[in-house]
Design a protein around this motif. Structure first.
Motif, PDB file in Angstrom:
ATOM      1  N   MET A   1       0.844  -1.185   0.000  1.00 45.07           N
ATOM      2  CA  MET A   1       0.000   0.000   0.000  1.00 45.07           C
ATOM      3  C   MET A   1       0.883   1.241   0.000  1.00 45.07           C
ATOM      4  N   ILE A   2       0.701   2.101  -0.996  1.00 42.65           N
ATOM      5  CA  ILE A   2       1.523   3.305  -1.123  1.00 42.65           C
ATOM      6  C   ILE A   2       0.613   4.528  -1.175  1.00 42.65           C
ATOM      7  N   GLY A   3       0.944   5.500  -0.356  1.00 42.27           N
ATOM      8  CA  GLY A   3       0.221   6.763  -0.371  1.00 42.27           C
ATOM      9  C   GLY A   3       1.102   7.843  -0.951  1.00 42.27           C
ATOM     10  N   ILE A   4       0.587   8.547  -1.948  1.00 44.59           N
ATOM     11  CA  ILE A   4       1.337   9.638  -2.581  1.00 44.59           C
ATOM     12  C   ILE A   4       0.656  10.956  -2.255  1.00 44.59           C
ATOM     13  N   GLY A   5       1.431  11.862  -1.706  1.00 48.90           N
ATOM     14  CA  GLY A   5       0.914  13.186  -1.384  1.00 48.90           C
ATOM     15  C   GLY A   5       1.453  14.208  -2.352  1.00 48.90           C
ATOM     16  N   ILE A   6       0.556  15.030  -2.912  1.00 49.72           N
ATOM     17  CA  ILE A   6       0.962  16.062  -3.864  1.00 49.72           C
ATOM     18  C   ILE A   6       0.582  17.420  -3.297  1.00 49.72           C
ATOM     19  N   ASP A   7       1.588  18.224  -3.015  1.00 54.01           N
ATOM     20  CA  ASP A   7       1.353  19.601  -2.560  1.00 54.01           C
ATOM     21  C   ASP A   7       1.391  20.503  -3.786  1.00 54.01           C
ATOM     22  N   ILE A   8       0.260  21.064  -4.129  1.00 50.37           N
ATOM     23  CA  ILE A   8       0.107  21.826  -5.372  1.00 50.37           C
ATOM     24  C   ILE A   8       0.564  23.264  -5.192  1.00 50.37           C
ATOM     25  N   SER A   9       1.330  23.750  -6.150  1.00 53.88           N
ATOM     26  CA  SER A   9       1.690  25.160  -6.230  1.00 53.88           C
ATOM     27  C   SER A   9       1.387  25.632  -7.651  1.00 53.88           C
ATOM     28  N   LYS A  10       1.628  26.888  -7.900  1.00 53.95           N
ATOM     29  CA  LYS A  10       1.412  27.412  -9.238  1.00 53.95           C
ATOM     30  C   LYS A  10       2.505  26.907 -10.171  1.00 53.95           C
ATOM     31  N   ALA A  17       6.065  10.048  -1.413  1.00 50.47           N
ATOM     32  CA  ALA A  17       5.357   8.771  -1.325  1.00 50.47           C
ATOM     33  C   ALA A  17       5.789   8.013  -0.074  1.00 50.47           C
ATOM     34  N   ILE A  18       4.812   7.396   0.591  1.00 48.93           N
ATOM     35  CA  ILE A  18       5.045   6.631   1.823  1.00 48.93           C
ATOM     36  C   ILE A  18       4.303   5.298   1.701  1.00 48.93           C
ATOM     37  N   ASN A  19       4.939   4.221   2.202  1.00 53.84           N
ATOM     38  CA  ASN A  19       4.221   2.935   2.213  1.00 53.84           C
ATOM     39  C   ASN A  19       3.478   2.756   3.521  1.00 53.84           C
ATOM     40  N   ASP A  20       2.749   1.642   3.662  1.00 59.03           N
ATOM     41  CA  ASP A  20       1.893   1.475   4.839  1.00 59.03           C
ATOM     42  C   ASP A  20       2.660   1.183   6.117  1.00 59.03           C
ATOM     43  N   THR A  21       3.974   1.038   6.036  1.00 58.03           N
ATOM     44  CA  THR A  21       4.796   0.877   7.254  1.00 58.03           C
ATOM     45  C   THR A  21       5.365   2.214   7.716  1.00 58.03           C
ATOM     46  N   GLY A  22       5.073   3.277   6.970  1.00 58.20           N
ATOM     47  CA  GLY A  22       5.556   4.606   7.329  1.00 58.20           C
ATOM     48  C   GLY A  22       6.887   4.956   6.706  1.00 58.20           C
ATOM     49  N   GLU A  23       7.418   4.096   5.843  1.00 53.09           N
ATOM     50  CA  GLU A  23       8.719   4.354   5.214  1.00 53.09           C
ATOM     51  C   GLU A  23       8.535   5.283   4.013  1.00 53.09           C
ATOM     52  N   ILE A  24       9.372   6.290   3.935  1.00 57.20           N
ATOM     53  CA  ILE A  24       9.328   7.218   2.806  1.00 57.20           C
ATOM     54  C   ILE A  24      10.042   6.575   1.623  1.00 57.20           C
ATOM     55  N   VAL A  55      -3.268  11.544  -3.306  1.00 56.52           N
ATOM     56  CA  VAL A  55      -4.116  12.548  -2.658  1.00 56.52           C
ATOM     57  C   VAL A  55      -3.536  13.925  -2.902  1.00 56.52           C
ATOM     58  N   MET A  56      -4.416  14.877  -3.220  1.00 55.78           N
ATOM     59  CA  MET A  56      -4.008  16.275  -3.370  1.00 55.78           C
ATOM     60  C   MET A  56      -5.087  17.168  -2.771  1.00 55.78           C
ATOM     61  N   GLU A  57      -4.689  18.381  -2.434  1.00 55.09           N
ATOM     62  CA  GLU A  57      -5.651  19.348  -1.910  1.00 55.09           C
ATOM     63  C   GLU A  57      -6.383  20.033  -3.058  1.00 55.09           C
ATOM     64  N   SER A  58      -7.592  20.490  -2.770  1.00 59.42           N
ATOM     65  CA  SER A  58      -8.325  21.324  -3.718  1.00 59.42           C
ATOM     66  C   SER A  58      -7.812  22.750  -3.572  1.00 59.42           C
ATOM     67  N   THR A  59      -7.101  23.225  -4.576  1.00 57.35           N
ATOM     68  CA  THR A  59      -6.454  24.541  -4.480  1.00 57.35           C
ATOM     69  C   THR A  59      -6.871  25.423  -5.650  1.00 57.35           C
ATOM     70  N   GLY A  60      -8.098  25.866  -5.632  1.00 54.20           N
ATOM     71  CA  GLY A  60      -8.570  26.720  -6.717  1.00 54.20           C
ATOM     72  C   GLY A  60      -8.493  26.001  -8.041  1.00 54.20           C
ATOM     73  N   HIS A  61      -7.782  26.591  -8.998  1.00 51.52           N
ATOM     74  CA  HIS A  61      -7.629  25.961 -10.316  1.00 51.52           C
ATOM     75  C   HIS A  61      -6.229  25.417 -10.541  1.00 51.52           C
ATOM     76  N   TYR A  62      -5.330  25.612  -9.562  1.00 49.96           N
ATOM     77  CA  TYR A  62      -3.942  25.199  -9.751  1.00 49.96           C
ATOM     78  C   TYR A  62      -3.778  23.683  -9.858  1.00 49.96           C
ATOM     79  N   HIS A  63      -4.671  22.927  -9.214  1.00 52.35           N
ATOM     80  CA  HIS A  63      -4.509  21.471  -9.221  1.00 52.35           C
ATOM     81  C   HIS A  63      -5.121  20.807 -10.450  1.00 52.35           C
ATOM     82  N   ILE A 106       0.534  15.023   3.441  1.00 46.48           N
ATOM     83  CA  ILE A 106      -0.567  14.566   2.595  1.00 46.48           C
ATOM     84  C   ILE A 106      -0.427  13.074   2.286  1.00 46.48           C
ATOM     85  N   ALA A 107       0.808  12.613   2.100  1.00 47.05           N
ATOM     86  CA  ALA A 107       1.038  11.183   1.848  1.00 47.05           C
ATOM     87  C   ALA A 107       0.629  10.347   3.071  1.00 47.05           C
ATOM     88  N   LYS A 108       0.940  10.833   4.257  1.00 50.34           N
ATOM     89  CA  LYS A 108       0.525  10.139   5.484  1.00 50.34           C
ATOM     90  C   LYS A 108      -1.001  10.098   5.579  1.00 50.34           C
TER      91      LYS A 108
END
Length: 399
Positions: A1-10, A17-24, A55-63, A106-108
């Motif tokens: 299981m892998i969680g990918i977090g995307i922090d959106i900027s302009k 990315a982090i796996n389900d054991t907490g390893e980056i 997973v990503m945040e809803s950031t206006g139209h940037y995402h 966000i990945a966590k």
């Protein structure tokens, strides 16, 4: 299981990315919002042998560029409300804010909340177009309101009281006012002409323009000009400011009407338009705006969820023996939808439906109980949105 977090900027995003054991397994790194860069990210995701949650945040139209690319490639992606992510980050004692730390956070979140994540399924292009046009409409109306205030303030200095005479008629009252002010510009110009000359000139001008009661209004205007005290001189600076105001007002009115016409054209093709149009208080102008702000009603799990989306819900507040009863709406939702809903409630108050109307009767009932008028309107809006949800959902169940 892998969680990918995307922090959106302009124009770029930070990804971790982090796996389900907490390893980056992917240290935070930047990807530009371009075909080549995003293809590299997608290829990395597809190369993983484990299940991936993005997973990503809803950031206006940037995402939107990242979301569109991932969705088209069939990647599991979930868009999370930015406020939820902020509250999730509040559990940390040492609060640090960098793009790299946000991507890891966000990945966590993706790993911890993977069972409750909602996959992005896309939305009918018509709803997206309506929402886009609705935002453009709101911006233009905002500009128009500011220009109108500036115009009225300027009239108070050069032609005080003129709008009371020229805006009593219905329909094209604004056009009459704009045309008149553009021609005469200042009360001093009217007074210099003299009574007989001005009345004759105005009567001929109004007849040519197709306006009624030229001679009667001319006399009223001349008397008003004679008795008024102007506080700004009749000079080029005044005329430039005046013409610019009128230009903005004319252009924004034309633009808003054009956008609204396009919204009506799109909304008319949607299955729910006829039902929405039949709701009391919803006219030709409010119907497309209401549908635009709600979107596809099938994305909501219940009528309660729709009210929560509008920020028109009052979450319960209870602790021990205490249970709060005087609660305010959360306002954590779409302010644009609340605004449209408020306009619908105002339309109901003006039209006062004679036949049975549950929403109008509920609003009047709340007012009779001593509730403030605005409170009664928002309570009625809650009921209105529940009726909207039920009727439109019933329609889609039969299709």
């Amino acid at each position: 299981m892998i969680g990918i977090g995307i922090d959106i900027s302009k124009n770029k995003s930070t990804v971790s990315a982090i796996n389900d054991t907490g390893e980056i397994i992917m240290k935070p790194q930047e990807f530009k919002h371009s075909e080549n860069e995003l293809n590299k990210l997608i290829q990395w995701i597809k190369d993983q042998e484990d299940t991936v949650f993005v997973v990503m945040e809803s950031t206006g139209h940037y995402h939107y560029p990242v979301l569109k690319k991932l969705y088209e490639e069939g990647v599991y992606v979930s868009v999370v409300n930015a406020y939820l992510m902020k509250k999730y980050g509040d559990i940390e004692i040492r609060k640090a804010k960098t793009d790299k730390k946000d991507a890891i956070r966000i990945a966590k979140y993706a790993i911890e909340k993977r069972f409750s994540l909602k996959k992005y399924e896309g939305e009918d292009e018509k709803y997206n177009d309506l929402k886009f046009l609705s935002r453009q409409y709101n911006q233009i109306v905002s500009i128009r309101v500011k220009a109108k205030i500036q115009f009225n303030n300027l009239l108070d200095e050069i032609m005080p009281g003129i709008n009371k005479i020229l805006t009593r008629t219905t329909g094209n009252s604004s056009k009459i006012l704009y045309d008149f002010v553009e021609k005469y510009e200042h009360f001093d110009n009217i007074k210099r002409k003299g009574e007989q000359k001005f009345i004759k000139e105005y009567s001929a001008w109004s007849k040519k323009k197709g306006y009624r009661n030229g001679a009667v209004k001319a006399l009223k205007i001349y008397e008003l000009a004679q008795n008024s005290i102007t506080t700004r001189s009749a000079n080029n600076s005044t005329y430039i400011a005046l013409k610019n105001c009128i230009k903005i007002l004319r252009e924004t009115e034309e633009s808003s009407n054009s956008i609204l016409t396009q919204m009506q054209t799109i909304a008319y093709t949607l299955p729910e338009y006829k039902i929405v149009r039949e709701l009391k208080g919803v006219g030709d102008k409010l119907a497309p705006r209401l549908i635009a702000e709600i979107g596809d009603v099938r994305k909501f799990t219940s009528a309660k969820a729709l009210n929560a989306y509008a920020g028109n819900d009052a979450p319960p507040h209870q602790s021990g023996q205490f249970e709060g009863t005087k609660r305010h709406i959360s306002k954590r939702g779409s302010s644009s939808l609340r605004k449209v809903g408020y306009e619908i409630m105002m339309a109901l108050k003006v039209t006062k439906p004679t036949e049975d109307n549950a929403v109008y009767e509920f609003m009047i009932k709340k007012e009779s109980e001593g509730k403030a008028k605005n409170v009664a309107k928002m309570a009625a809006l809650n009921k209105f949105l529940r009726i909207y949800y039920t009727r439109v959902m019933n329609l889609y169940k039969t299709l």
